[in-house]
Design an enzyme around this catalytic site. Structure first.
Site, PDB file in Angstrom:
ATOM      1  N   GLY A  15       0.837  -1.206   0.000  1.00 52.67           N
ATOM      2  CA  GLY A  15       0.000   0.000   0.000  1.00 52.67           C
ATOM      3  C   GLY A  15       0.868   1.251   0.000  1.00 52.67           C
ATOM      4  O   GLY A  15       1.876   1.300   0.691  1.00 52.67           O
ATOM      5  N   ARG A  76       1.132  -5.043  -5.646  1.00 53.71           N
ATOM      6  CA  ARG A  76       1.297  -6.292  -4.897  1.00 53.71           C
ATOM      7  C   ARG A  76       1.538  -7.366  -5.950  1.00 53.71           C
ATOM      8  O   ARG A  76       0.898  -7.355  -6.997  1.00 53.71           O
ATOM      9  CB  ARG A  76       0.056  -6.573  -4.042  1.00 53.71           C
ATOM     10  CG  ARG A  76      -0.133  -5.482  -2.970  1.00 53.71           C
ATOM     11  CD  ARG A  76      -1.070  -5.899  -1.868  1.00 53.71           C
ATOM     12  NE  ARG A  76      -1.029  -4.940  -0.764  1.00 53.71           N
ATOM     13  CZ  ARG A  76      -1.878  -3.911  -0.622  1.00 53.71           C
ATOM     14  NH1 ARG A  76      -2.838  -3.728  -1.498  1.00 53.71           N
ATOM     15  NH2 ARG A  76      -1.766  -3.093   0.403  1.00 53.71           N
ATOM     16  N   ASP A 107       5.752  -4.801   6.214  1.00 57.91           N
ATOM     17  CA  ASP A 107       6.290  -6.116   6.574  1.00 57.91           C
ATOM     18  C   ASP A 107       6.327  -7.099   5.396  1.00 57.91           C
ATOM     19  O   ASP A 107       7.280  -7.858   5.243  1.00 57.91           O
ATOM     20  CB  ASP A 107       5.417  -6.748   7.677  1.00 57.91           C
ATOM     21  CG  ASP A 107       5.859  -6.294   9.063  1.00 57.91           C
ATOM     22  OD1 ASP A 107       6.979  -5.776   9.190  1.00 57.91           O
ATOM     23  OD2 ASP A 107       5.064  -6.469  10.011  1.00 57.91           O
ATOM     24  N   THR A 129       4.284   2.768   5.664  1.00 57.63           N
ATOM     25  CA  THR A 129       2.900   2.299   5.738  1.00 57.63           C
ATOM     26  C   THR A 129       2.123   3.204   6.689  1.00 57.63           C
ATOM     27  O   THR A 129       2.653   3.595   7.738  1.00 57.63           O
ATOM     28  CB  THR A 129       2.782   0.834   6.213  1.00 57.63           C
ATOM     29  OG1 THR A 129       1.409   0.566   6.550  1.00 57.63           O
ATOM     30  CG2 THR A 129       3.627   0.523   7.433  1.00 57.63           C
ATOM     31  N   ASP A 131      -0.143   2.254   8.481  1.00 59.33           N
ATOM     32  CA  ASP A 131      -0.698   1.428   9.563  1.00 59.33           C
ATOM     33  C   ASP A 131       0.097   1.468  10.878  1.00 59.33           C
ATOM     34  O   ASP A 131      -0.430   1.033  11.910  1.00 59.33           O
ATOM     35  CB  ASP A 131      -0.805  -0.039   9.110  1.00 59.33           C
ATOM     36  CG  ASP A 131      -1.695  -0.219   7.898  1.00 59.33           C
ATOM     37  OD1 ASP A 131      -2.561   0.645   7.671  1.00 59.33           O
ATOM     38  OD2 ASP A 131      -1.525  -1.224   7.167  1.00 59.33           O
ATOM     39  N   ASP A 133       2.293  -0.488  11.805  1.00 67.75           N
ATOM     40  CA  ASP A 133       2.238  -1.853  12.340  1.00 67.75           C
ATOM     41  C   ASP A 133       3.547  -2.622  12.170  1.00 67.75           C
ATOM     42  O   ASP A 133       3.548  -3.852  12.156  1.00 67.75           O
ATOM     43  CB  ASP A 133       1.078  -2.622  11.673  1.00 67.75           C
ATOM     44  CG  ASP A 133       1.258  -2.757  10.173  1.00 67.75           C
ATOM     45  OD1 ASP A 133       2.124  -2.061   9.597  1.00 67.75           O
ATOM     46  OD2 ASP A 133       0.533  -3.558   9.555  1.00 67.75           O
ATOM     47  N   ARG A 175      -5.457  -2.204   8.597  1.00 67.17           N
ATOM     48  CA  ARG A 175      -5.379  -3.660   8.395  1.00 67.17           C
ATOM     49  C   ARG A 175      -5.629  -4.353   9.730  1.00 67.17           C
ATOM     50  O   ARG A 175      -6.646  -4.098  10.337  1.00 67.17           O
ATOM     51  CB  ARG A 175      -4.020  -4.038   7.794  1.00 67.17           C
ATOM     52  CG  ARG A 175      -4.074  -5.364   7.059  1.00 67.17           C
ATOM     53  CD  ARG A 175      -2.777  -5.717   6.399  1.00 67.17           C
ATOM     54  NE  ARG A 175      -2.534  -4.950   5.202  1.00 67.17           N
ATOM     55  CZ  ARG A 175      -1.600  -5.229   4.314  1.00 67.17           C
ATOM     56  NH1 ARG A 175      -0.818  -6.263   4.491  1.00 67.17           N
ATOM     57  NH2 ARG A 175      -1.429  -4.501   3.258  1.00 67.17           N
TER      58      ARG A 175
END
Ligand code: ADP
Ligand code: F6P
Length: 323
Positions: A15, A76, A107, A129, A131, A133, A175
């Site tokens: 993303g 992707r 990741d 990202t 996120d 995360d 996510r």
């Protein structure tokens, strides 16, 4: 002896995130300042396998620092998850004289970088990202812009929610992680924040909370729901039926990934991009750049991918006591 790095490849993968262009710009210009050549690989690992490889010079990143998205595009690529795809990718790097690659992504993208490193192409990951995360780092490029975009959108929804005395469920991205939801929940003074890391799926507690707040005279009830929990539309229907309070759901979606990066994102992206070039030129490989306890550092990708990250407990606790 460390492998000599003459040509550096750079790609964005997974993303997109605001600040990726600032990272690409830093990679290109830091590499040139060290006398290295830079090749931009378009469309992530998909573009690598299709040999969509372009020469980059200082001018090719002019006027990009303030732009959202990624000038290299992103993708992707399932073929790259296979051993054959990875082998092909490594051979294409060798064919184009690429000694090392800087992978800007999350990741998943770092797992691709790990595979290339095992096949003899030096790699460094830069965390990009929205996120937040990635466990090894306290910051990921794009998070600050995304939360500010979401916060402004939620402020607007709150206005109309108050006028109509409604309950609003606002779903934010992330996510499987609840960082965007937690930050927006605190920034927007939400009545409830639903995080994948914390939610027990006891909807009755939510319903009781809405009814209790209505009795206290609250004119709206803002619920920030993380994407990892989802189902905001059906949740809104059930809540309206159980509480009698008109309830609407809004899914903010991809607007959270766009827009001009904030100052914080530009500065982290710029520093992390330059840092990635520095360590690649030192001969390091299979590393990921991180910001940890106030310093820019780097970790082994294998170790970084094995790390775990939760949401900050204290921030979640006060989200409950401040309503
Ligand atoms: P992110 O990097 O944001 O976590 P994804 O998880 O979608 O995004 O991963 C981006 C891309 O990285 C994938 O489409 C794929 O090309 C590559 N990738 C993901 N997992 C692996 C893996 N185990 N091995 C090799 N490449 C991978
Ligand atoms: O990783 C960034 C992210 O925006 C997540 O928050 C979200 O789950 C996902 O990407 C959405 O991906 P897509 O752009 O494929 O819909």
């Amino acid at each position: 002896m460390a492998k000599e790095i003459n040509t550096i490849g750079v790609l964005t993968s997974g993303g997109d995130a605001p600040g990726m262009n600032a990272a690409i710009r830093a990679v290109v210009r830091q590499a040139i300042s060290k006398g290295k050549k830079v090749k931009g690989i378009k469309r992530g690992y998909a573009g690598l396998l299709n040999e969509e490889i372009i020469d980059m010079d200082a001018k090719s990143v002019s006027d990009t620092i303030s732009r959202g998205g990624t000038i290299l595009q992103t993708a992707r690529c399932m073929e790259f998850v296979t051993a054959e795809g990875q082998q092909k990718g490594a051979e294409i790097c060798k064919k184009h004289g690429i000694d090392g690659i800087i992978v800007i992504g999350g990741d998943g993208s770092f797992q691709g970088a790990q595979k290339l490193a095992n096949l003899g192409i030096n790699t460094v990951g830069v965390p990009g990202t929205i996120d937040l995360d990635i466990a090894c780092t306290d910051y990921t490029i794009g998070f600050d812009t995304a939360i500010n975009t979401a916060m402004e959108a939620i402020d607007k929804i709150r206005d109309t929610s108050t006028s109509h005395e409604r309950c609003s469920i606002i779903e934010v991205m992330g996510r499987g992680a609840g960082h965007i939801a937690l930050w927006c929940g605190l920034a927007n003074g939400a009545e409830d924040i639903l995080l994948p890391e914390k939610y027990d799926f006891d909807e009755q507690k939510l319903i009781d909370h809405i009814i209790e707040n209505r009795k206290r005279g609250k004119q709206h009830h803002i619920i920030i729901n993380a994407e990892g929990i989802g189902h905001s539309q059906s949740m809104a229907k059930r809540i309206e039926a159980a509480t009698g309070v008109e309830t609407r759901a809004a899914i903010l979606g991809h607007m959270q990934r766009g827009g001009s990066p904030t100052c914080k994102d530009r500065v982290y992206a710029t520093t992390m991009g330059a840092y990635a070039v520095d360590i690649l030129c030192e001969g390091k490989s299979n590393r990921v750049v991180a910001h940890k306890n106030g310093d820019f550092v780097d970790f082994d990708i294998d170790e970084a991918l094995a790390m775990k990250k939760g949401v900050p407990e204290y921030m979640f606790a006060i989200s409950k006591s401040l309503v």
